[in-house]
Scaffold this motif. Structure first.
Motif, PDB file in Angstrom:
ATOM      1  N   ASP A 110      16.105   8.052 -52.599  1.00 21.18           N
ATOM      2  CA  ASP A 110      15.396   8.002 -53.434  1.00 21.18           C
ATOM      3  C   ASP A 110      15.746   7.519 -54.871  1.00 21.18           C
ATOM      4  O   ASP A 110      15.090   7.391 -55.675  1.00 21.18           O
ATOM      5  CB  ASP A 110      14.973   9.633 -53.562  1.00 21.18           C
ATOM      6  CG  ASP A 110      13.360  10.136 -52.346  1.00 21.18           C
ATOM      7  OD1 ASP A 110      13.105   9.354 -51.784  1.00 21.18           O
ATOM      8  OD2 ASP A 110      14.297  12.059 -52.092  1.00 21.18           O
ATOM      9  N   ALA A 111      17.146   7.717 -54.560  1.00 19.82           N
ATOM     10  CA  ALA A 111      18.023   7.407 -55.925  1.00 19.82           C
ATOM     11  C   ALA A 111      17.755   5.442 -55.846  1.00 19.82           C
ATOM     12  O   ALA A 111      17.492   5.173 -56.871  1.00 19.82           O
ATOM     13  CB  ALA A 111      19.746   8.186 -55.366  1.00 19.82           C
ATOM     14  N   LEU A 112      17.948   5.100 -54.693  1.00 16.28           N
ATOM     15  CA  LEU A 112      17.697   3.177 -54.847  1.00 16.28           C
ATOM     16  C   LEU A 112      16.615   3.119 -54.830  1.00 16.28           C
ATOM     17  O   LEU A 112      16.308   2.114 -55.756  1.00 16.28           O
ATOM     18  CB  LEU A 112      17.890   3.245 -53.225  1.00 16.28           C
ATOM     19  CG  LEU A 112      19.140   3.560 -53.341  1.00 16.28           C
ATOM     20  CD1 LEU A 112      19.856   2.205 -51.847  1.00 16.28           C
ATOM     21  CD2 LEU A 112      20.847   2.572 -53.804  1.00 16.28           C
ATOM     22  N   ARG A 113      15.184   4.135 -54.873  1.00 14.02           N
ATOM     23  CA  ARG A 113      13.857   4.051 -55.275  1.00 14.02           C
ATOM     24  C   ARG A 113      13.517   4.294 -56.648  1.00 14.02           C
ATOM     25  O   ARG A 113      12.919   3.116 -57.157  1.00 14.02           O
ATOM     26  CB  ARG A 113      13.108   4.796 -54.400  1.00 14.02           C
ATOM     27  CG  ARG A 113      11.303   3.991 -54.197  1.00 14.02           C
ATOM     28  CD  ARG A 113      10.463   4.832 -53.441  1.00 14.02           C
ATOM     29  NE  ARG A 113      10.532   5.966 -53.837  1.00 14.02           N
ATOM     30  CZ  ARG A 113      11.030   6.960 -52.724  1.00 14.02           C
ATOM     31  NH1 ARG A 113      11.643   7.092 -51.806  1.00 14.02           N
ATOM     32  NH2 ARG A 113      11.364   8.423 -52.288  1.00 14.02           N
ATOM     33  N   ASP A 114      14.179   4.767 -57.024  1.00 20.22           N
ATOM     34  CA  ASP A 114      13.738   5.363 -58.334  1.00 20.22           C
ATOM     35  C   ASP A 114      14.791   5.256 -59.529  1.00 20.22           C
ATOM     36  O   ASP A 114      14.663   4.838 -60.728  1.00 20.22           O
ATOM     37  CB  ASP A 114      14.123   6.944 -58.087  1.00 20.22           C
ATOM     38  CG  ASP A 114      13.298   7.439 -57.617  1.00 20.22           C
ATOM     39  OD1 ASP A 114      12.159   6.967 -57.201  1.00 20.22           O
ATOM     40  OD2 ASP A 114      13.439   8.666 -57.439  1.00 20.22           O
ATOM     41  N   LEU A 115      15.437   3.856 -59.257  1.00 22.43           N
ATOM     42  CA  LEU A 115      16.485   3.431 -60.648  1.00 22.43           C
ATOM     43  C   LEU A 115      15.930   2.193 -61.368  1.00 22.43           C
ATOM     44  O   LEU A 115      15.342   1.861 -60.571  1.00 22.43           O
ATOM     45  CB  LEU A 115      17.849   2.582 -59.576  1.00 22.43           C
ATOM     46  CG  LEU A 115      19.212   3.088 -59.035  1.00 22.43           C
ATOM     47  CD1 LEU A 115      20.343   2.107 -58.094  1.00 22.43           C
ATOM     48  CD2 LEU A 115      19.261   4.029 -59.459  1.00 22.43           C
ATOM     49  N   GLU A 116      16.050   2.437 -62.206  1.00 19.90           N
ATOM     50  CA  GLU A 116      14.939   2.188 -62.792  1.00 19.90           C
ATOM     51  C   GLU A 116      15.566   0.368 -63.966  1.00 19.90           C
ATOM     52  O   GLU A 116      17.137   0.682 -63.675  1.00 19.90           O
ATOM     53  CB  GLU A 116      14.704   2.465 -64.176  1.00 19.90           C
ATOM     54  CG  GLU A 116      14.029   4.216 -63.940  1.00 19.90           C
ATOM     55  CD  GLU A 116      13.166   5.031 -65.431  1.00 19.90           C
ATOM     56  OE1 GLU A 116      14.201   4.426 -66.288  1.00 19.90           O
ATOM     57  OE2 GLU A 116      12.859   5.857 -65.303  1.00 19.90           O
ATOM     58  N   HIS A 178      23.428   9.134 -61.708  1.00 22.57           N
ATOM     59  CA  HIS A 178      22.497   9.590 -62.141  1.00 22.57           C
ATOM     60  C   HIS A 178      21.384  10.327 -61.743  1.00 22.57           C
ATOM     61  O   HIS A 178      21.028  11.728 -61.773  1.00 22.57           O
ATOM     62  CB  HIS A 178      22.018   8.832 -63.210  1.00 22.57           C
ATOM     63  CG  HIS A 178      21.379   9.520 -64.763  1.00 22.57           C
ATOM     64  ND1 HIS A 178      20.166   8.909 -65.127  1.00 22.57           N
ATOM     65  CD2 HIS A 178      21.387  10.858 -65.429  1.00 22.57           C
ATOM     66  CE1 HIS A 178      19.290   9.583 -65.797  1.00 22.57           C
ATOM     67  NE2 HIS A 178      20.590  10.768 -66.171  1.00 22.57           N
ATOM     68  N   GLN A 179      21.217   9.183 -60.725  1.00 22.40           N
ATOM     69  CA  GLN A 179      20.063   9.840 -60.375  1.00 22.40           C
ATOM     70  C   GLN A 179      20.135  11.153 -58.900  1.00 22.40           C
ATOM     71  O   GLN A 179      19.353  11.570 -59.386  1.00 22.40           O
ATOM     72  CB  GLN A 179      19.677   8.730 -59.539  1.00 22.40           C
ATOM     73  CG  GLN A 179      18.621   7.344 -60.073  1.00 22.40           C
ATOM     74  CD  GLN A 179      17.411   7.702 -61.301  1.00 22.40           C
ATOM     75  OE1 GLN A 179      16.682   8.377 -60.450  1.00 22.40           O
ATOM     76  NE2 GLN A 179      17.518   7.051 -62.321  1.00 22.40           N
ATOM     77  N   LEU A 180      21.299  10.734 -58.516  1.00 19.10           N
ATOM     78  CA  LEU A 180      21.643  12.157 -56.891  1.00 19.10           C
ATOM     79  C   LEU A 180      21.782  13.342 -58.126  1.00 19.10           C
ATOM     80  O   LEU A 180      21.270  14.013 -57.620  1.00 19.10           O
ATOM     81  CB  LEU A 180      22.688  11.401 -56.926  1.00 19.10           C
ATOM     82  CG  LEU A 180      22.046  10.113 -56.141  1.00 19.10           C
ATOM     83  CD1 LEU A 180      24.133   9.614 -54.894  1.00 19.10           C
ATOM     84  CD2 LEU A 180      21.519  10.816 -54.900  1.00 19.10           C
ATOM     85  N   ARG A 181      22.331  13.365 -59.440  1.00 16.30           N
ATOM     86  CA  ARG A 181      22.893  14.496 -60.350  1.00 16.30           C
ATOM     87  C   ARG A 181      21.218  14.844 -60.656  1.00 16.30           C
ATOM     88  O   ARG A 181      21.002  16.485 -60.691  1.00 16.30           O
ATOM     89  CB  ARG A 181      23.413  13.865 -61.647  1.00 16.30           C
ATOM     90  CG  ARG A 181      25.234  13.695 -61.349  1.00 16.30           C
ATOM     91  CD  ARG A 181      25.804  15.348 -60.610  1.00 16.30           C
ATOM     92  NE  ARG A 181      25.636  16.418 -61.377  1.00 16.30           N
ATOM     93  CZ  ARG A 181      25.262  17.678 -61.403  1.00 16.30           C
ATOM     94  NH1 ARG A 181      25.135  18.330 -60.335  1.00 16.30           N
ATOM     95  NH2 ARG A 181      25.597  18.298 -62.682  1.00 16.30           N
TER      96      ARG A 181
END
Length: 246
Positions: A110-116, A178-181
């Motif tokens: 999810d974190a990889l996918r949501d990286l903007e 940041h995404q994982l947090r």
């Protein structure tokens, strides 16, 4: 099992070993470790086994593939000592760990996918400073310093000014952290994941690694199903054979 063992059949160590592709010493070691029930002895002191021992060995080897050698050995010892509840607790622990591993994989995916796309203000050399990076992520500079202490980011120091300088890899790590947090993960949970990104050489290689990770979790889950079936068969046979084996 490797071949059909009729009820009441008496087996030598070599018979069990051949049926499962093991050495006779391995069979003896498993018995001494409590993984197999204790063998009967002939008047001359030779071990004799039964089909139940073969079932126990098959259950153990099946459990190893899904739970690992240590957990499988502990499960079998508990069963053979009559502590079924302890065996079930150990099984539950392994399943809980598999679930946690799946959640971790999902969090990374999810974190990889949501990286903007990166919106930080970087210098032409591909570096940035703590203020612009914090603003780009929507966090405080103090947060980035905390992440640095936890090993999530590793900026270098400008030798002239002493300012923190974040290169492209640092920015990547900060954005992933940041995404994982945001996903609710603690710093101590994020640190090993960031380490995996670094060891993989970036996000692209990690995506390939995640595919292998997912396949291993799937294989582990299926192995647990097989192990459970073999253990259930052993428990069923053991329940009807305890009296004549003792």
């Amino acid at each position: 099992m490797g071949h059909n063992l009729q009820s009441g059949e008496r087996l030598r160590p070599i018979d069990l070993a051949r049926a499962h592709g093991l050495s006779t010493q391995a069979v003896r070691n498993y018995e001494e470790a409590g993984i197999l029930p204790a063998a009967a002895r002939t008047p001359h002191g030779y071990r004799t086994y039964t089909p139940l021992h073969g079932r126990a060995l098959g259950a153990f080897l099946a459990l190893v593939r899904g739970h690992g050698h240590r957990a499988a050995a502990s499960i079998m010892r508990a069963v053979n000592e009559g502590a079924a509840d302890e065996a079930f607790r150990l099984l539950d622990e392994s399943h809980a760990q598999l679930l946690e591993d799946r959640r971790t994989l999902r969090a990374v995916e999810d974190a990889l996918r949501d990286l903007e796309p990166d919106t930080t203000q970087s210098t032409p050399s591909g570096t940035t400073f703590i203020g612009p990076l914090a603003r780009g992520l929507g966090v405080r500079s103090a947060t980035l310093r905390k992440w640095e202490r936890a090993g999530l980011v590793r900026p270098r120091r400008d030798p002239r000014t002493g300012y923190r300088v974040f290169d492209e890899a640092d920015v990547r790590d900060a954005r992933l952290a940041h995404q994982l947090r945001r996903g609710g993960y603690l710093l101590e949970q994020i640190a090993p994941l960031i380490a995996q990104v670094r060891s993989a050489g970036g996000l692209q290689p990690l995506e390939a690694a995640l595919t292998g990770w997912r396949a291993r979790l799937t294989a582990r889950g299926r192995a647990m199903l097989t192990g459970a079936a073999e253990l259930e068969a052993y428990l069923r046979d053991r329940g009807g054979a305890v009296v004549w084996l003792m």
